[in-house]
Design an enzyme around this catalytic site. Structure first.
Site, PDB file in Angstrom:
ATOM      1  N   ASN A   1       5.585  23.552  13.136  1.00 48.55           N
ATOM      2  CA  ASN A   1       5.517  24.500  12.025  1.00 48.55           C
ATOM      3  C   ASN A   1       5.866  23.798  10.725  1.00 48.55           C
ATOM      4  O   ASN A   1       6.577  22.801  10.715  1.00 48.55           O
ATOM      5  CB  ASN A   1       6.489  25.670  12.242  1.00 48.55           C
ATOM      6  CG  ASN A   1       6.088  26.531  13.414  1.00 48.55           C
ATOM      7  OD1 ASN A   1       4.918  26.809  13.627  1.00 48.55           O
ATOM      8  ND2 ASN A   1       7.062  26.956  14.194  1.00 48.55           N
TER       9      ASN A   1
ATOM     10  N   ARG B   1       0.818  -1.224   0.000  1.00 46.10           N
ATOM     11  CA  ARG B   1       0.000   0.000   0.000  1.00 46.10           C
ATOM     12  C   ARG B   1       0.843   1.261   0.000  1.00 46.10           C
ATOM     13  O   ARG B   1       0.384   2.327  -0.368  1.00 46.10           O
ATOM     14  CB  ARG B   1      -0.908   0.028   1.231  1.00 46.10           C
ATOM     15  CG  ARG B   1      -1.874  -1.127   1.313  1.00 46.10           C
ATOM     16  CD  ARG B   1      -2.491  -1.197   2.681  1.00 46.10           C
ATOM     17  NE  ARG B   1      -1.439  -1.503   3.658  1.00 46.10           N
ATOM     18  CZ  ARG B   1      -1.587  -1.393   4.973  1.00 46.10           C
ATOM     19  NH1 ARG B   1      -2.716  -0.989   5.483  1.00 46.10           N
ATOM     20  NH2 ARG B   1      -0.592  -1.706   5.789  1.00 46.10           N
TER      21      ARG B   1
ATOM     22  N   HIS C   1      19.761  27.930  13.112  1.00 41.09           N
ATOM     23  CA  HIS C   1      19.357  26.959  12.095  1.00 41.09           C
ATOM     24  C   HIS C   1      18.944  27.670  10.816  1.00 41.09           C
ATOM     25  O   HIS C   1      18.344  28.738  10.850  1.00 41.09           O
ATOM     26  CB  HIS C   1      18.169  26.123  12.608  1.00 41.09           C
ATOM     27  CG  HIS C   1      17.560  25.294  11.537  1.00 41.09           C
ATOM     28  ND1 HIS C   1      16.385  25.658  10.891  1.00 41.09           N
ATOM     29  CD2 HIS C   1      17.968  24.143  10.958  1.00 41.09           C
ATOM     30  CE1 HIS C   1      16.108  24.745   9.974  1.00 41.09           C
ATOM     31  NE2 HIS C   1      17.041  23.813   9.995  1.00 41.09           N
TER      32      HIS C   1
ATOM     33  N   GLN D   1       5.199  23.397  19.769  1.00 41.87           N
ATOM     34  CA  GLN D   1       4.508  23.777  18.546  1.00 41.87           C
ATOM     35  C   GLN D   1       5.106  23.042  17.363  1.00 41.87           C
ATOM     36  O   GLN D   1       6.231  22.549  17.418  1.00 41.87           O
ATOM     37  CB  GLN D   1       4.505  25.285  18.326  1.00 41.87           C
ATOM     38  CG  GLN D   1       5.839  25.910  18.026  1.00 41.87           C
ATOM     39  CD  GLN D   1       5.738  27.437  17.959  1.00 41.87           C
ATOM     40  OE1 GLN D   1       5.033  28.058  18.729  1.00 41.87           O
ATOM     41  NE2 GLN D   1       6.457  28.027  17.036  1.00 41.87           N
TER      42      GLN D   1
ATOM     43  N   HIS E   1      18.405  31.271  12.054  1.00 42.14           N
ATOM     44  CA  HIS E   1      17.550  31.791  13.121  1.00 42.14           C
ATOM     45  C   HIS E   1      17.776  31.051  14.434  1.00 42.14           C
ATOM     46  O   HIS E   1      18.112  29.875  14.444  1.00 42.14           O
ATOM     47  CB  HIS E   1      16.070  31.638  12.739  1.00 42.14           C
ATOM     48  CG  HIS E   1      15.727  32.252  11.428  1.00 42.14           C
ATOM     49  ND1 HIS E   1      14.884  31.650  10.529  1.00 42.14           N
ATOM     50  CD2 HIS E   1      16.104  33.422  10.853  1.00 42.14           C
ATOM     51  CE1 HIS E   1      14.755  32.413   9.465  1.00 42.14           C
ATOM     52  NE2 HIS E   1      15.489  33.490   9.635  1.00 42.14           N
TER      53      HIS E   1
ATOM     54  N   LYS F   1      14.835  21.811  18.164  1.00 41.67           N
ATOM     55  CA  LYS F   1      14.047  21.617  16.948  1.00 41.67           C
ATOM     56  C   LYS F   1      14.345  20.233  16.389  1.00 41.67           C
ATOM     57  O   LYS F   1      15.489  19.770  16.445  1.00 41.67           O
ATOM     58  CB  LYS F   1      14.427  22.636  15.869  1.00 41.67           C
ATOM     59  CG  LYS F   1      14.108  24.064  16.179  1.00 41.67           C
ATOM     60  CD  LYS F   1      14.560  24.966  15.034  1.00 41.67           C
ATOM     61  CE  LYS F   1      14.367  26.418  15.374  1.00 41.67           C
ATOM     62  NZ  LYS F   1      14.883  27.295  14.316  1.00 41.67           N
TER      63      LYS F   1
ATOM     64  N   ARG G   1      16.770  30.150   3.900  1.00 43.67           N
ATOM     65  CA  ARG G   1      16.019  30.613   5.070  1.00 43.67           C
ATOM     66  C   ARG G   1      16.929  30.438   6.272  1.00 43.67           C
ATOM     67  O   ARG G   1      17.465  29.374   6.505  1.00 43.67           O
ATOM     68  CB  ARG G   1      14.745  29.798   5.271  1.00 43.67           C
ATOM     69  CG  ARG G   1      13.683  30.015   4.217  1.00 43.67           C
ATOM     70  CD  ARG G   1      12.430  29.231   4.594  1.00 43.67           C
ATOM     71  NE  ARG G   1      11.413  29.285   3.582  1.00 43.67           N
ATOM     72  CZ  ARG G   1      10.264  29.941   3.713  1.00 43.67           C
ATOM     73  NH1 ARG G   1      10.002  30.605   4.810  1.00 43.67           N
ATOM     74  NH2 ARG G   1       9.380  29.920   2.742  1.00 43.67           N
TER      75      ARG G   1
ATOM     76  N   TYR H   1       8.754  21.264  11.244  1.00 43.33           N
ATOM     77  CA  TYR H   1       9.572  21.585  12.414  1.00 43.33           C
ATOM     78  C   TYR H   1       8.784  21.248  13.672  1.00 43.33           C
ATOM     79  O   TYR H   1       7.671  21.726  13.842  1.00 43.33           O
ATOM     80  CB  TYR H   1       9.842  23.080  12.508  1.00 43.33           C
ATOM     81  CG  TYR H   1      10.632  23.727  11.418  1.00 43.33           C
ATOM     82  CD1 TYR H   1      11.919  24.183  11.673  1.00 43.33           C
ATOM     83  CD2 TYR H   1      10.095  23.942  10.158  1.00 43.33           C
ATOM     84  CE1 TYR H   1      12.646  24.832  10.688  1.00 43.33           C
ATOM     85  CE2 TYR H   1      10.815  24.574   9.170  1.00 43.33           C
ATOM     86  CZ  TYR H   1      12.086  25.018   9.441  1.00 43.33           C
ATOM     87  OH  TYR H   1      12.814  25.656   8.471  1.00 43.33           O
TER      88      TYR H   1
END
Length: 185
Positions: free
Chosen positions: A51, A26, A122, A49, A65, A75, A62, A135
């Site tokens: 993201n 499958r 990161h 959280q 940060h 993370k 990106r 994330y």
């Protein structure tokens, strides 16, 4: 059977987590997170959280940060679609690997994730079009604790795989590190 293969990187606390999909006719099932199994890799807190980023074009950058203490976060970064060159930079004050970086190619095919401890910056660069990252964060986003370093900072010296075809203005305006930067707690 363990759902992950966890390996160390040259930077203490920074780990590669490879998912072990279960496949049949499958398709497949892949566990993204398991508190019991990732505890041995250093994930000790609840997921605060989750993201998602979708980045359209190859060569987009990106980052880099991070959040300042006391709002630092772990993370777990996974690539669900496409390919990225994912980078973590050690900003931990008094760390023997202070300002050292490590990168991993994350892709939907290799099932790798990067487990990034508190005290790291990161970022990533897309190696294909249409990349989707997931994330998991151990702490909430706090706007006044947000910070970053420029991805082209010569003090870090990251040899990005492509020219920066696209990068946000915010990321280009992060300050270059100077001799007074001693790291973050």
């Amino acid at each position: 059977m363990d759902k992950f293969f966890i390996s160390d990187t040259p930077i203490s606390g920074l780990r590669v987590v490879e998912r072990r999909p279960i496949e049949d006719s499958r398709g497949s099932l892949s566990r993204i997170f398991c508190a019991d199994e990732l505890k041995i890799a250093g994930w000790q807190k609840p997921i605060w959280q989750v993201n998602q980023t979708i980045t359209k074009s190859l060569g987009t950058v990106r980052g880099l940060h991070f959040q300042r203490a006391p709002f630092s976060e772990m993370k777990l970064v996974s690539c669900l679609r496409g390919r990225v060159w994912d980078v973590a930079v050690d900003l931990r004050k008094n760390s023997p690997t202070f300002l050292k970086w490590h990168s991993e190619e994350l892709s939907s095919d290799n099932c790798r994730a990067l487990l990034i401890p508190e005290g790291f910056a990161h970022g990533f660069q897309t190696l294909s079009n249409d990349c989707e990252l997931l994330y998991l964060h151990s702490a909430p986003y706090v706007s006044h604790a947000e910070a970053g370093i420029r991805p082209d900072d010569p003090k870090i010296g990251i040899p990005w795989p492509h020219n920066f075809y696209e990068i946000s203005q915010r990321d280009t305006l992060h300050p270059l590190l100077n001799e007074q930067f001693e790291g973050i707690s």
